[in-house]
Design a protein around this motif. Structure first.
Motif, mmCIF file in Angstrom:
data_model
loop_
_atom_site.group_PDB
_atom_site.id
_atom_site.type_symbol
_atom_site.label_atom_id
_atom_site.label_comp_id
_atom_site.label_asym_id
_atom_site.label_seq_id
_atom_site.Cartn_x
_atom_site.Cartn_y
_atom_site.Cartn_z
ATOM 1 N N GLU A 9 0.840 -1.203 0.000
ATOM 2 C CA GLU A 9 0.000 0.000 0.000
ATOM 3 C C GLU A 9 0.881 1.260 0.000
ATOM 4 O O GLU A 9 1.865 1.338 0.737
ATOM 5 N N HIS A 68 -7.942 3.233 -3.323
ATOM 6 C CA HIS A 68 -8.870 3.235 -2.195
ATOM 7 C C HIS A 68 -9.924 4.298 -2.508
ATOM 8 O O HIS A 68 -9.653 5.269 -3.216
ATOM 9 N N GLY A 99 -13.730 5.970 5.650
ATOM 10 C CA GLY A 99 -12.823 7.104 5.812
ATOM 11 C C GLY A 99 -13.105 7.843 7.100
ATOM 12 O O GLY A 99 -14.011 7.490 7.861
ATOM 13 N N TYR A 113 -21.582 4.524 5.986
ATOM 14 C CA TYR A 113 -20.695 3.421 6.347
ATOM 15 C C TYR A 113 -20.148 2.748 5.096
ATOM 16 O O TYR A 113 -20.759 2.804 4.019
ATOM 17 N N ALA A 114 -19.025 2.041 5.299
ATOM 18 C CA ALA A 114 -18.422 1.335 4.165
ATOM 19 C C ALA A 114 -19.406 0.334 3.553
ATOM 20 O O ALA A 114 -19.405 0.120 2.334
ATOM 21 N N GLN A 142 -14.158 3.457 17.096
ATOM 22 C CA GLN A 142 -15.477 4.065 17.341
ATOM 23 C C GLN A 142 -16.581 3.031 17.520
ATOM 24 O O GLN A 142 -17.749 3.389 17.678
ATOM 25 N N ASP A 149 -18.952 -4.472 16.212
ATOM 26 C CA ASP A 149 -17.984 -4.228 15.145
ATOM 27 C C ASP A 149 -17.874 -5.441 14.213
ATOM 28 O O ASP A 149 -17.819 -5.310 12.992
ATOM 29 N N ASN A 152 -20.888 -5.471 12.079
ATOM 30 C CA ASN A 152 -20.775 -4.454 11.023
ATOM 31 C C ASN A 152 -19.799 -4.896 9.939
ATOM 32 O O ASN A 152 -20.002 -4.629 8.756
ATOM 33 N N ILE A 165 -8.842 -6.505 4.120
ATOM 34 C CA ILE A 165 -7.469 -6.264 4.576
ATOM 35 C C ILE A 165 -7.592 -5.708 5.991
ATOM 36 O O ILE A 165 -8.414 -4.820 6.240
ATOM 37 N N THR A 166 -6.762 -6.199 6.904
ATOM 38 C CA THR A 166 -6.914 -5.723 8.282
ATOM 39 C C THR A 166 -6.109 -4.456 8.547
ATOM 40 O O THR A 166 -5.114 -4.177 7.883
ATOM 41 N N GLN A 167 -6.554 -3.728 9.556
ATOM 42 C CA GLN A 167 -5.731 -2.713 10.197
ATOM 43 C C GLN A 167 -4.497 -3.443 10.718
ATOM 44 O O GLN A 167 -4.556 -4.647 11.007
ATOM 45 N N TYR A 260 1.831 -2.055 4.724
ATOM 46 C CA TYR A 260 1.708 -0.595 4.749
ATOM 47 C C TYR A 260 3.126 -0.048 4.569
ATOM 48 O O TYR A 260 3.918 -0.034 5.523
HETATM 49 P P1 FAD Z 1 -16.898 1.162 8.453
HETATM 50 O O1 FAD Z 1 -16.790 -0.261 8.077
HETATM 51 O O2 FAD Z 1 -18.044 1.927 7.903
HETATM 52 O O3 FAD Z 1 -16.923 1.221 10.046
HETATM 53 C C1 FAD Z 1 -16.737 2.455 10.726
HETATM 54 C C2 FAD Z 1 -17.351 2.375 12.110
HETATM 55 O O4 FAD Z 1 -18.779 2.374 12.012
HETATM 56 C C3 FAD Z 1 -16.989 1.121 12.901
HETATM 57 O O5 FAD Z 1 -16.882 1.471 14.246
HETATM 58 C C4 FAD Z 1 -18.189 0.211 12.666
HETATM 59 O O6 FAD Z 1 -18.362 -0.723 13.728
HETATM 60 C C5 FAD Z 1 -19.328 1.217 12.613
HETATM 61 N N1 FAD Z 1 -20.438 0.793 11.769
HETATM 62 C C6 FAD Z 1 -20.372 0.238 10.548
HETATM 63 N N2 FAD Z 1 -21.594 -0.007 10.061
HETATM 64 C C7 FAD Z 1 -22.477 0.440 10.988
HETATM 65 C C8 FAD Z 1 -23.901 0.483 11.082
HETATM 66 N N3 FAD Z 1 -24.666 0.031 10.080
HETATM 67 N N4 FAD Z 1 -24.439 0.995 12.194
HETATM 68 C C9 FAD Z 1 -23.690 1.459 13.214
HETATM 69 N N5 FAD Z 1 -22.331 1.441 13.192
HETATM 70 C C10 FAD Z 1 -21.744 0.942 12.078
HETATM 71 N N6 FAD Z 1 -8.844 5.941 5.443
HETATM 72 C C11 FAD Z 1 -8.806 6.878 4.473
HETATM 73 O O7 FAD Z 1 -9.290 8.010 4.696
HETATM 74 N N7 FAD Z 1 -8.253 6.630 3.248
HETATM 75 C C12 FAD Z 1 -7.735 5.422 2.930
HETATM 76 O O8 FAD Z 1 -7.248 5.228 1.821
HETATM 77 C C13 FAD Z 1 -7.764 4.386 3.933
HETATM 78 N N8 FAD Z 1 -7.310 3.148 3.670
HETATM 79 C C14 FAD Z 1 -7.433 2.156 4.617
HETATM 80 C C15 FAD Z 1 -7.050 0.848 4.297
HETATM 81 C C16 FAD Z 1 -7.178 -0.175 5.227
HETATM 82 C C17 FAD Z 1 -6.771 -1.581 4.841
HETATM 83 C C18 FAD Z 1 -7.676 0.112 6.533
HETATM 84 C C19 FAD Z 1 -7.789 -0.985 7.561
HETATM 85 C C20 FAD Z 1 -8.071 1.400 6.847
HETATM 86 C C21 FAD Z 1 -7.972 2.429 5.905
HETATM 87 N N9 FAD Z 1 -8.398 3.734 6.170
HETATM 88 C C22 FAD Z 1 -8.338 4.703 5.201
HETATM 89 C C23 FAD Z 1 -8.921 4.084 7.510
HETATM 90 C C24 FAD Z 1 -10.449 3.958 7.573
HETATM 91 O O9 FAD Z 1 -11.050 4.848 6.675
HETATM 92 C C25 FAD Z 1 -10.872 4.272 9.004
HETATM 93 O O10 FAD Z 1 -10.449 3.253 9.867
HETATM 94 C C26 FAD Z 1 -12.340 4.616 9.204
HETATM 95 O O11 FAD Z 1 -12.489 5.127 10.522
HETATM 96 C C27 FAD Z 1 -13.283 3.418 9.088
HETATM 97 O O12 FAD Z 1 -13.419 3.006 7.812
HETATM 98 P P2 FAD Z 1 -14.179 1.631 7.483
HETATM 99 O O13 FAD Z 1 -14.243 1.522 6.040
HETATM 100 O O14 FAD Z 1 -13.581 0.527 8.248
HETATM 101 O O15 FAD Z 1 -15.613 1.994 8.106
#
Ligand code: FAD
Length: 280
Positions: A9, A68, A99, A113-114, A142, A149, A152, A165-167, A260
């Motif tokens: 990455e 991404h 994000g 959400y993602a 969060q 989590d 979700n 992919i994991t954190q 990373y």
């Molecule tokens: P989500 O999966 O949406 O989760 C976010 C939070 O919301 C979690 O606490 C989850 O439990 C909660 N949640 C999810 N769905 C629901 C629901 N339906 N109801 C209530 N709560 C819910 N960030 C960037 O800005 N740019 C990047 O390029 C980037 N690349 C990354 C690559 C990887 C491999 C990783 C692991 C992280 C990356 N990040 C990046 C960081 C990421 O954007 C953050 O960790 C962000 O806070 C969460 O993104 P997510 O896609 O995991 O969110």
């Protein structure tokens, strides 16, 4: 040890020097024959052009490059415009994220959400994109609870992700437990460990604080004790992270390892060499 599929990455560089540094890193890492490389994206589209330019440059060099894409702070229309642009360039692999909005900045956007972003990509582009999502073996900072989590996470896989992919983490047990629990919730896609090489103590602690990754106390204390002795930090970091990777691969981590790189090649390359991965 079974063959390990690698991915690296990068982030889109902001300066001409940064562009050159990234080119030099890629020239090193290509020798490890990665399955794909990925390029991060700034929340709200702040690196949109940089992400695309970097991905296109890598694609032209023969890499499979995955941009991404984060949905927070964006409208559906703007996300659609980016997806269409990627598709027009023949890009078929994407990392879909929520994000993080910088504090005090703007509106959440139309997709919260993602999982909603994944569903939106599938709705608009069918199976064109291979979609990766993020996973958190030590749980997202969060999240309401570990269980919530995990649920979700399962939700976003069910929305149409092909893999995750994991954190980064330094505790292999957290990863294996997470994978087991996810399986029980019906997740059957590969969950590839994200690996953060250790090269700088204060930077590692800062990043880990932000993303909720735990640096084990014994690792932090040792690193701190090395002070400015960068060679000792490097050597110890290589030992710790190589052992972690070996344990993950031997313990059945599917697919491979996602590094990373922070746009540098040396640490990832040294770990891969210690794992016995041959350069081509
Ligand atoms: P989500 O999966 O949406 O989760 C976010 C939070 O919301 C979690 O606490 C989850 O439990 C909660 N949640 C999810 N769905 C629901 C629901 N339906 N109801 C209530 N709560 C819910 N960030 C960037 O800005 N740019 C990047 O390029 C980037 N690349 C990354 C690559 C990887 C491999 C990783 C692991 C992280 C990356 N990040 C990046 C960081 C990421 O954007 C953050 O960790 C962000 O806070 C969460 O993104 P997510 O896609 O995991 O969110």
């Amino acid at each position: 040890m079974k063959p390990i599929e690698l991915s690296f990455e990068f982030f889109p560089p902001k300066t001409a020097e940064g562009v050159e540094k990234l080119r030099a890193s890629r020239a090193e890492l290509v020798k490890l024959a990665p399955k794909f490389v990925s390029v991060t994206f700034g929340a709200g589209g702040s690196t949109q052009q940089g992400t695309l330019d970097t991905v296109l440059e890598m694609t032209a060099e023969g890499f499979e490059a995955a941009p991404h894409l984060s949905c927070i702070g964006s409208s559906k229309q703007s996300l659609l415009a980016i997806l269409t642009q990627y598709r027009e360039h023949g890009i078929r692999h994407i990392v879909a994220l929520r994000g993080d909005l910088p504090s005090g900045m703007g509106e959440v956007g139309e997709l919260r959400y993602a999982s909603e972003l994944v569903a939106f990509i599938r709705q608009e582009h069918g199976d064109w994109f291979d979609i990766e999502v993020a996973a958190y073996p030590e749980f997202h900072p969060q999240s309401k609870s570990p269980r919530a989590d995990l649920e979700n996470f399962a939700r976003k896989v069910k929305a149409g992700a092909n893999s995750a992919i994991t954190q980064y983490f330094y505790n292999a047990d957290a990863y294996f437990k997470f994978v087991d629990e996810a399986k029980k919730l019906g997740v059957d896609v590969p969950i590839v460990p994200g690996v953060m090489p250790i090269t700088n103590f204060s930077q590692l602690m800062r990043f880990s604080d932000m993303c909720g990754a735990e640096v084990p106390k014994w690792v932090a204390r040792r690193l701190e004790s090395f002070g400015d002795d960068r060679e000792s930090i490097r050597e110890f970091g290589l030992d710790v992270v190589t052992s972690l990777c070996r344990r993950l691969v031997e313990g059945g981590a599917p697919g491979g390892l996602h590094f990373y790189t922070l746009n540098g090649a040396q640490a990832s390359k040294a770990i891969c060499q210690r794992l016995g991965i041959k350069s081509v």
